[in-house]
Motif scaffolding. Structure first.
Motif, PDB file in Angstrom:
ATOM      1  N   UNK A  76       0.825  -1.202   0.000  1.00 17.93           N
ATOM      2  CA  UNK A  76       0.000   0.000   0.000  1.00 17.93           C
ATOM      3  C   UNK A  76       0.859   1.253   0.000  1.00 17.93           C
ATOM      4  N   UNK A  77       1.919   1.257   0.791  1.00 15.44           N
ATOM      5  CA  UNK A  77       2.791   2.433   0.882  1.00 15.44           C
ATOM      6  C   UNK A  77       3.588   2.637  -0.402  1.00 15.44           C
ATOM      7  N   UNK A  78       4.135   1.549  -0.954  1.00 18.48           N
ATOM      8  CA  UNK A  78       4.904   1.700  -2.192  1.00 18.48           C
ATOM      9  C   UNK A  78       4.003   2.133  -3.343  1.00 18.48           C
ATOM     10  N   UNK A  79       2.742   1.697  -3.327  1.00 23.43           N
ATOM     11  CA  UNK A  79       1.804   2.139  -4.361  1.00 23.43           C
ATOM     12  C   UNK A  79       1.565   3.642  -4.259  1.00 23.43           C
ATOM     13  N   UNK A  80       1.478   4.160  -3.033  1.00 22.33           N
ATOM     14  CA  UNK A  80       1.270   5.601  -2.850  1.00 22.33           C
ATOM     15  C   UNK A  80       2.434   6.411  -3.413  1.00 22.33           C
ATOM     16  N   UNK A  81       3.660   5.988  -3.108  1.00 23.99           N
ATOM     17  CA  UNK A  81       4.810   6.764  -3.560  1.00 23.99           C
ATOM     18  C   UNK A  81       4.984   6.641  -5.070  1.00 23.99           C
ATOM     19  N   UNK A  82       4.618   5.496  -5.630  1.00 27.82           N
ATOM     20  CA  UNK A  82       4.657   5.357  -7.088  1.00 27.82           C
ATOM     21  C   UNK A  82       3.648   6.283  -7.755  1.00 27.82           C
ATOM     22  N   UNK A  83       2.461   6.391  -7.160  1.00 25.14           N
ATOM     23  CA  UNK A  83       1.445   7.289  -7.705  1.00 25.14           C
ATOM     24  C   UNK A  83       1.904   8.739  -7.647  1.00 25.14           C
ATOM     25  N   UNK A  84       2.621   9.095  -6.596  1.00 24.64           N
ATOM     26  CA  UNK A  84       3.127  10.458  -6.475  1.00 24.64           C
ATOM     27  C   UNK A  84       4.133  10.775  -7.570  1.00 24.64           C
ATOM     28  N   UNK A  85       4.999   9.822  -7.873  1.00 22.59           N
ATOM     29  CA  UNK A  85       6.029  10.061  -8.881  1.00 22.59           C
ATOM     30  C   UNK A  85       5.467  10.067 -10.296  1.00 22.59           C
ATOM     31  N   UNK A  86       4.356   9.381 -10.504  1.00 20.55           N
ATOM     32  CA  UNK A  86       3.793   9.288 -11.861  1.00 20.55           C
ATOM     33  C   UNK A  86       2.579  10.193 -12.048  1.00 20.55           C
ATOM     34  N   UNK A  87       2.269  11.007 -11.048  1.00 22.63           N
ATOM     35  CA  UNK A  87       1.084  11.853 -11.116  1.00 22.63           C
ATOM     36  C   UNK A  87       1.309  13.130 -11.892  1.00 22.63           C
ATOM     37  N   UNK A  88       0.461  14.114 -11.618  1.00 21.86           N
ATOM     38  CA  UNK A  88       0.503  15.375 -12.354  1.00 21.86           C
ATOM     39  C   UNK A  88       1.770  16.160 -12.074  1.00 21.86           C
ATOM     40  N   UNK A  89       2.481  15.845 -10.998  1.00 26.79           N
ATOM     41  CA  UNK A  89       3.716  16.560 -10.678  1.00 26.79           C
ATOM     42  C   UNK A  89       4.935  15.802 -11.203  1.00 26.79           C
ATOM     43  N   UNK A  90       4.772  15.063 -12.298  1.00 26.03           N
ATOM     44  CA  UNK A  90       5.859  14.283 -12.873  1.00 26.03           C
ATOM     45  C   UNK A  90       7.038  15.189 -13.209  1.00 26.03           C
ATOM     46  N   UNK A  91       8.191  14.883 -12.636  1.00 18.67           N
ATOM     47  CA  UNK A  91       9.360  15.745 -12.798  1.00 18.67           C
ATOM     48  C   UNK A  91       9.895  15.707 -14.220  1.00 18.67           C
ATOM     49  N   UNK A  92       9.859  14.552 -14.857  1.00 17.60           N
ATOM     50  CA  UNK A  92      10.390  14.460 -16.213  1.00 17.60           C
ATOM     51  C   UNK A  92       9.619  15.370 -17.163  1.00 17.60           C
ATOM     52  N   UNK A  93       8.308  15.449 -16.975  1.00 18.08           N
ATOM     53  CA  UNK A  93       7.501  16.347 -17.807  1.00 18.08           C
ATOM     54  C   UNK A  93       7.927  17.795 -17.614  1.00 18.08           C
ATOM     55  N   UNK A  94       8.172  18.189 -16.368  1.00 17.53           N
ATOM     56  CA  UNK A  94       8.601  19.558 -16.080  1.00 17.53           C
ATOM     57  C   UNK A  94       9.985  19.840 -16.652  1.00 17.53           C
ATOM     58  N   UNK A  95      10.878  18.853 -16.566  1.00 19.32           N
ATOM     59  CA  UNK A  95      12.216  19.031 -17.142  1.00 19.32           C
ATOM     60  C   UNK A  95      12.134  19.208 -18.661  1.00 19.32           C
ATOM     61  N   UNK A  96      11.303  18.392 -19.304  1.00 19.64           N
ATOM     62  CA  UNK A  96      11.159  18.492 -20.762  1.00 19.64           C
ATOM     63  C   UNK A  96      10.604  19.858 -21.150  1.00 19.64           C
ATOM     64  N   UNK A  97       9.607  20.343 -20.392  1.00 21.52           N
ATOM     65  CA  UNK A  97       9.017  21.649 -20.696  1.00 21.52           C
ATOM     66  C   UNK A  97      10.039  22.764 -20.492  1.00 21.52           C
ATOM     67  N   UNK A  98      10.854  22.644 -19.452  1.00 17.20           N
ATOM     68  CA  UNK A  98      11.865  23.676 -19.191  1.00 17.20           C
ATOM     69  C   UNK A  98      12.895  23.731 -20.305  1.00 17.20           C
ATOM     70  N   UNK A  99      13.408  22.564 -20.707  1.00 10.44           N
ATOM     71  CA  UNK A  99      14.422  22.570 -21.762  1.00 10.44           C
ATOM     72  C   UNK A  99      13.814  22.927 -23.117  1.00 10.44           C
ATOM     73  N   UNK A 100      12.529  22.647 -23.299  1.00 16.43           N
ATOM     74  CA  UNK A 100      11.866  23.106 -24.508  1.00 16.43           C
ATOM     75  C   UNK A 100      11.831  24.622 -24.574  1.00 16.43           C
ATOM     76  N   UNK A 101      11.516  25.268 -23.443  1.00 19.12           N
ATOM     77  CA  UNK A 101      11.512  26.732 -23.387  1.00 19.12           C
ATOM     78  C   UNK A 101      12.919  27.285 -23.573  1.00 19.12           C
ATOM     79  N   UNK A 102      13.923  26.569 -23.058  1.00 17.34           N
ATOM     80  CA  UNK A 102      15.303  26.997 -23.246  1.00 17.34           C
ATOM     81  C   UNK A 102      15.684  26.948 -24.727  1.00 17.34           C
TER      82      UNK A 102
END
Length: 625
Positions: A90-116
């Motif tokens: 149950x706990x590992x499922x929660x942390x996996x959901x956090x990493x794959x949710x709307x706050x996905x860091x890879x998406x933010x990194x891609x958007x930042x380098x796209x703007x760059x």
């Protein structure tokens, strides 16, 4: 006829007890932990009549539960493992959901380098610069949001630890009370207190689901429960409670202690939901928080280093583009001296996702990671010569006492403090600060291959530098002393580094000067774009994006293993439950058959009594006549 009557009455009473027992079984068919009860009968001693022995009826010997200590112990163990697996999954499922949710860091990194990339295409465009700053702020918000979610999950784990310890204490107290009642019941000589034993077994199963315990049967029919390496939970009619206490370094982090002794037993707790909570906190959540912070440090360090090599629209060298949280230093609550410790990150390439403890033994300092492994240090710990280990610089001061210690968490707070350091789009250093050119009359094949800033603070960095080759292997700068040139090696001076391609000839010249076309130049923006794939961590082997990939892979692997473990433990638990219920469970069909058998026996015994009465009445009538 008195013997016949007595025999009939004994059968009647035995059948009544049988019927009552069967009724009790049927009534508790859905009672969790209930063990089927059976009646044990024995024939009364026969009486000798002449040359024969004539039976005198039946005695009810005992009402006992159908029970197997081996199967019950196996069920308790399976319950502990299944509860641990369920909580962990149950706990590992929660942390996996956090990493794959709307706050996905890879998406933010891609958007930042796209703007760059948009700034690289139009370095003077105010809108593109504004979007880049917005994407930088969004990237900072993503780091902060993920760190905040990890902190919330950590708070949830701390609360669950406290609640579980309270539940264990309550159940232990109930088991101790039942121990006393069971001991008293056996001492009375009135047989087995089956229902009390079932209640105790049900509580033991519940405690096993909460924490791994060792159960020891005692000669007086009580049980003793132990957790860890011998911490007693129950001994006879006495319950010994667990408690939670603040971690010696971090008061928000709970440790498990013996309430009476105060000794920390966190490392000894390994089963049940409590073991899963502690295991998840140590082996999944803490490393994930540190790994996220490590990625934040790598991003800020690499991007800031390259940004400092550029020039902004105001003609100034680039400053820090990102802020990042500093390493945490936590004093032990048991420190007696006045020692101090400061920590800084001095080598990002050597930075790990571990935490450390620096301890003073009265004459020397030693460093270990939180797993207890020794970590080698260099230096003496002074400001001029700090201790250095795993990318950290540690400076000690004050007057520590023997046994004093400090915990160092290099990256735990890094993501929470990550964010854009600039607010003015004009301060984005997209341009190269220096421009280079080759002399028009050059005869050799030498050409400018690259210009890099090595020391942005050098006062002569933006000054004009005239490089004259007096021979293919020597040169002067601004008429200074001749210097040796080795083909392929950079020329360094005044905080810059120049790399030449080809081979210069004697009297060839090259000029470096401040870039006067900073508004339209994208030299540094192109270099900043390469930071996305730049090896920063693990001595240059791991980029920021790959570090985040390692985090998601690490957490995802833990989640996958937890899911598989839960599937396995569910199967083991069901098998153990079925085996136990095969002996102790109530089978309605069997009870129905027993009910008919006892009913018929009751009716037959009643008929025996009726027959004895009729014979006795006939005898009385004959005597009167």
């Amino acid at each position: 006829m008195a013997d016949l009557l007595s025999t009939g009455v004994s059968g009647l009473l035995a059948s009544q007890i049988g019927l009552s027992t069967v009724s009790h079984n049927v009534a508790n068919v859905n009672t969790d932990g209930y063990s089927r009860q059976t009646v044990q009968f024995s024939a009364r001693p026969a009486q000798q009549l002449g040359n024969f022995y004539v039976g005198t009826g039946v005695n009810t010997v005992a009402v006992q539960r159908a029970y197997s200590q081996y199967l019950n112990t196996a069920l308790w163990t399976a319950s502990s493992d299944q509860s641990r697996a369920a909580t962990y999954q149950s706990l590992t499922a929660q942390i996996n959901n956090q990493l794959s949710g709307s706050t996905n860091l890879q998406t933010s990194l891609d958007a930042f380098y796209g703007a760059l990339g948009d700034v690289s295409n139009a370095p003077a465009d105010a809108a593109a610069r504004g979007v880049l700053l917005a994407r930088a702020n969004a990237l900072g918000s993503t780091f902060q949001a993920l760190s905040g979610q990890f902190n919330q999950l950590n708070g949830q784990v701390q609360r669950q630890i406290g609640d579980t310890v309270d539940s264990i204490n309550s159940d232990s107290t109930s088991i101790a009370k039942l121990n006393e009642q069971i001991r008293t019941a056996y001492a009375s000589g009135k047989g087995e207190p089956s229902d009390l034993l079932d209640q105790r077994d049900a509580l033991i199963k519940k405690v096993s689901g909460e924490v791994g315990v060792t159960v020891v049967q005692q000669d007086d029919h009580t049980v003793s429960l132990f957790v860890g390496n011998g911490q007693s939970l129950v001994n006879g009619s006495n319950a010994y409670q667990l408690a939670t206490a603040p971690n010696q370094y971090d008061p928000t982090r709970l440790e498990i202690v013996g309430k009476d002794s105060g000794s920390v037993i966190t490392g000894q707790v390994g089963g049940g939901s409590l073991g899963a909570l502690l295991d998840f906190r140590t082996n999944v959540l803490d490393p994930a928080q540190n790994q996220l912070g490590r990625a934040a440090v790598a991003m800020a360090s690499a991007f800031n280093a390259q940004h400092a090599q550029g020039m902004d629209l105001n003609g100034n060298l680039g400053g820090a583009f990102f802020n990042v949280g500093a390493p945490q230093v936590l004093n032990s609550a048991s420190n007696q001296g006045t020692g101090t410790l400061s920590a800084n990150i001095s080598g990002v390439g050597a930075l790990t996702a571990k935490d450390y403890v620096l301890r003073y033994d009265g004459s020397a300092w030693s460093l270990r990671d939180t797993a207890g492994n020794a970590v080698a240090m260099t230096g003496t710990g002074t400001a001029a010569d700090p201790f250095k280990a795993d990318g950290l610089s540690l400076v000690v001061g004050g007057a520590p006492s023997a046994g004093d210690s400090f915990q160092v968490r290099p990256t735990a707070a890094a993501a929470a403090g990550f964010g854009a350091a600039i607010t003015d789009p004009n301060k984005i250093a997209a341009a190269a600060p220096l421009a280079g050119s080759a002399g028009a009359a050059n005869k050799g094949s030498g050409s400018i291959g690259g210009i890099a800033v090595t020391d942005p603070s050098n006062a002569g960095l933006l000054g004009t530098a005239n490089i004259v080759f007096t021979s293919p292997t020597s040169y002067t700068i601004n008429g200074g002393a001749a210097q040796t040139y080795t083909p392929g090696q950079p020329i360094n001076a005044n905080g810059w580094s120049l790399t030449l391609n080809g081979t210069p000839a004697a009297n060839d010249t090259f000029t470096l000067k401040a870039n006067t076309n900073a508004r339209g130049d994208n030299g540094n923006a192109l270099a900043l774009g390469k930071v996305a794939n730049l090896g920063v961590l693990d001595n240059g082997a791991t980029s920021v994006g790959r570090a985040y990939g390692q985090l998601t892979s690490q957490v995802g692997s833990a989640g996958s293993l937890a899911k598989d473990a839960l599937t396995t433990q569910n199967a083991v638990y069901q098998q153990a439950l079925q085996s136990q219920q095969g002996v102790s469970g109530v089978n309605i069909d069997e009870e129905a058959a027993s009910l008919v058998r006892y009913q018929q026996a009751y009716q037959a015994s009643a008929q025996v009594i009726s027959t004895a009465s009729q014979i006795f009445d006939a005898l009385l009538s004959a005597v009167r006549n």
